[in-house]
Motif scaffolding. Structure first.
Motif, short mmCIF file in Angstrom:
data_model
loop_
_atom_site.label_atom_id
_atom_site.label_comp_id
_atom_site.label_asym_id
_atom_site.label_seq_id
_atom_site.Cartn_x
_atom_site.Cartn_y
_atom_site.Cartn_z
N SER A 333 14.27 8.38 -9.45
CA SER A 333 14.09 8.52 -8.00
C SER A 333 13.02 9.56 -7.69
N TYR A 334 13.04 10.65 -8.45
CA TYR A 334 12.05 11.71 -8.30
C TYR A 334 10.65 11.17 -8.58
N MET A 335 10.53 10.40 -9.65
CA MET A 335 9.23 9.84 -10.02
C MET A 335 8.78 8.80 -9.00
N ALA A 336 9.71 8.02 -8.48
CA ALA A 336 9.36 6.95 -7.54
C ALA A 336 8.76 7.52 -6.26
N ILE A 337 9.39 8.55 -5.70
CA ILE A 337 8.85 9.10 -4.45
C ILE A 337 7.53 9.80 -4.72
N GLY A 338 7.38 10.38 -5.91
CA GLY A 338 6.10 11.00 -6.27
C GLY A 338 4.99 9.97 -6.33
N LYS A 339 5.27 8.83 -6.96
CA LYS A 339 4.27 7.75 -7.03
C LYS A 339 3.95 7.23 -5.63
N GLN A 341 4.20 8.76 -2.73
CA GLN A 341 3.40 9.72 -1.97
C GLN A 341 1.95 9.71 -2.44
N SER A 342 1.75 9.56 -3.76
CA SER A 342 0.40 9.51 -4.30
C SER A 342 -0.34 8.27 -3.78
N VAL A 343 0.36 7.13 -3.73
CA VAL A 343 -0.25 5.91 -3.20
C VAL A 343 -0.63 6.08 -1.74
N VAL A 344 0.27 6.71 -0.96
CA VAL A 344 0.00 6.92 0.46
C VAL A 344 -1.23 7.80 0.65
N LYS A 345 -1.34 8.85 -0.15
CA LYS A 345 -2.49 9.75 -0.03
C LYS A 345 -3.80 9.04 -0.40
N GLN A 346 -3.72 8.12 -1.36
CA GLN A 346 -4.92 7.42 -1.81
C GLN A 346 -5.34 6.29 -0.88
N THR A 347 -4.35 5.63 -0.26
CA THR A 347 -4.66 4.42 0.52
C THR A 347 -4.64 4.65 2.02
N GLY A 348 -4.09 5.78 2.46
CA GLY A 348 -4.09 6.06 3.89
C GLY A 348 -3.06 5.26 4.65
N ASP A 349 -3.28 5.07 5.95
CA ASP A 349 -2.32 4.40 6.83
C ASP A 349 -2.55 2.90 6.82
N LEU A 350 -1.95 2.23 5.86
CA LEU A 350 -2.08 0.77 5.79
C LEU A 350 -1.23 0.12 6.87
N SER A 351 -1.69 -1.00 7.37
CA SER A 351 -0.99 -1.69 8.45
C SER A 351 0.34 -2.25 7.98
N VAL A 352 1.34 -2.19 8.87
CA VAL A 352 2.62 -2.81 8.59
C VAL A 352 2.45 -4.32 8.71
N PRO A 353 2.86 -5.10 7.71
CA PRO A 353 2.75 -6.56 7.80
C PRO A 353 3.41 -7.09 9.08
N LEU A 354 2.82 -8.12 9.67
CA LEU A 354 3.30 -8.64 10.96
C LEU A 354 4.78 -9.00 10.94
N HIS A 355 5.24 -9.61 9.84
CA HIS A 355 6.64 -10.08 9.82
C HIS A 355 7.64 -8.92 9.78
N LEU A 356 7.17 -7.68 9.45
CA LEU A 356 8.07 -6.53 9.41
C LEU A 356 8.00 -5.69 10.69
N ARG A 357 7.12 -6.04 11.59
CA ARG A 357 6.94 -5.21 12.79
C ARG A 357 8.04 -5.48 13.81
N ASN A 358 8.30 -4.44 14.60
CA ASN A 358 9.25 -4.56 15.70
C ASN A 358 8.56 -5.28 16.86
N ALA A 359 9.34 -6.07 17.61
CA ALA A 359 8.75 -6.84 18.72
C ALA A 359 9.57 -6.67 19.99
N PRO A 360 9.51 -5.48 20.61
CA PRO A 360 10.33 -5.23 21.80
C PRO A 360 9.77 -5.84 23.09
N THR A 361 8.48 -6.26 23.09
CA THR A 361 7.90 -6.80 24.32
C THR A 361 7.46 -8.25 24.10
N LYS A 362 7.28 -8.98 25.21
CA LYS A 362 6.85 -10.37 25.15
C LYS A 362 5.48 -10.51 24.50
#
Length: 424
Positions: A333-339, A341-362
């Protein structure tokens, strides 16, 4: 009896204070407070020997306020109320409210901290607390909200050198001798960055030599300190070294080592909640999914020692330490979150796939948000294969099950659902 060197050379003015320029420099917040004579209640958070008590005394001296001091180790609600009553009764005699300094405020119980609230709220005292522990966890919210928190940085090598040279310049005993520091490394290593310990170790070496002309070398320091180790370290704490040995004994599955270092901390007067917090961290970092019950036990022990206190807490801590030491180990678990976080730092704010997004409005629904999401509970076994990572990371493996019975079961469970995606 002569005071220790660290006490004899304790600075009285802000201009003589070494380090913490973010607080005491020309534009430092404490410098500005003293100039404007506006001193709020505050908490100093930092490792041992970084000058928390000294700063409190300087603030009282330079603001010309009466100064009351209590140690949380040997003070209870009764002592707190006595000091508050004294400060309140004497407050009318002074133009400024008195300062009440609580050393090691993290050791105060909730009821002891509650006893401070009224005095702070009514302005009978200005509270300054000192703690080596995160005040967010150790100071009750009601009191914390009424205090400014300032972090004191550990001393750097230049700061430690400056402490030694200032001591030789201002202490009457040291000025009588011709002292040359040829090598600093052993002094720094033995002090662990603790300024108070550095100065008192320095004095121990000088007194052991007993000559007017002294040359300090690494070999000389180690020989003298090792010979006088019991005198040098009466409390037996060696705070960070011993907690490190304790955790490494648990990680190494040695219950004997774990209990020994636990006993060293208990006999040294260590805060039982500090020990219990480290057990919680170890239960997750070093044992994790190999035995998830370890985290439950460690958390329960933390809750228990918080209300039971000593001497009984030593039994709970021993039980937990032995349980953790004899548990199967995994840092997956320790290694997984480390990996991750490293991926996030390297790739930045990647878009959430459309099928996983919340859809509160029309509009969001019309744009396809959430439309292709497959609701797991609508499928046999409450599972259906779909992608949960951003498109750019498809195929990335972050969690790799450890080689232990529990996580091998997890791996088999994942293979049944995901095939080769989570290991062969």
């Amino acid at each position: 009896m002569k005071a220790p060197l660290a006490e004899r050379v304790r600075p009285k003015k802000l201009e003589d204070y070494i380090s913490q320029q973010h607080l005491v420099g020309e534009k430092g917040i404490l410098t500005q407070m003293l100039k404007n004579d506006l001193i709020p209640s505050m908490i100093f958070w930092g490792t041992p020997g970084t000058g928390k008590t000294t700063l409190a005394e300087i603030i009282a001296y330079e603001s010309k306020r009466p100064f009351y001091i209590l140690s949380a180790i040997n003070s209870g609600v009764k002592e707190v109320r006595e000091v508050i009553d004294k400060a309140k009764n004497n407050g009318d005699l002074f133009a400024q409210r008195p300062i009440l300094f609580i050393d090691e405020i993290h050791r105060f119980s909730k009821s002891q901290q509650d006893s401070l609230l009224g005095a702070v709220e009514r302005g009978w005292v200005t509270l300054i607390g000192a703690t080596t522990e995160n005040p967010s966890f150790e100071v009750i919210p009601a009191l914390l909200s009424r205090c400014q928190v300032y972090t004191l940085d550990p001393f750097g090598l230049d700061d430690l050198k400056a402490l030694l040279h200032r001591a030789m310049e201002v202490d009457e005993d040291l000025k009588k001798r011709k002292i040359t520091i040829k090598e600093y490394e052993s002094l720094f290593r033995l002090s662990g960055g603790d300024g108070r310990k550095l100065l008192n170790t320095f004095e121990l070496v000088i007194n052991a030599v007993g000559e007017d002309t002294i040359e300090i070398t690494n070999e000389k320091v180690m020989r003298i300190v090792q010979k006088n180790m019991v005198l040098y370290d009466k409390t037996g704490e060696q705070h960070y070294d011993i907690i490190s040995a304790f955790i490494k004994s648990i990680r190494g599955s040695d219950p004997n080592g774990a209990v020994y270092w636990l006993a060293r901390m208990i006999e040294g007067g260590e805060d039982v909640k500090f020990i219990a917090r480290r057990l919680i961290i170890s239960a997750s970092e070093d044992i994790g999914l190999a035995n998830p019950t370890a985290l439950i036990m460690a958390n329960n022990v933390f809750q228990a020692v918080s209300v039971i206190g000593m001497p009984e807490s030593r039994i709970l801590l021993s039980q937990c330490a032995i349980y953790l030491a004899t548990s199967p180990k995994s840092n997956a678990s320790y290694m997984a979150i480390g990996k991750a976080q490293s991926v996030v730092k390297q790739t930045g704010d990647l878009s959430v796939p459309l099928h996983l997004r919340n859809a509160p409005t029309k509009l969001m629904k019309e744009m396809g948000y959430g439309q292709e999401y497959l609701y797991s509970h609508d499928f046999p076994g409450n599972f259906v294969q779909q992608e949960y990572l951003p498109d750019e990371l498809i195929g990335t493996t972050l969690y790799e099950p450890g080689k232990n019975t529990r996580e091998q079961q997890i791996q088999e469970f994942m293979k049944q659902r995901w095939g080769g995606k989570y290991g062969e």
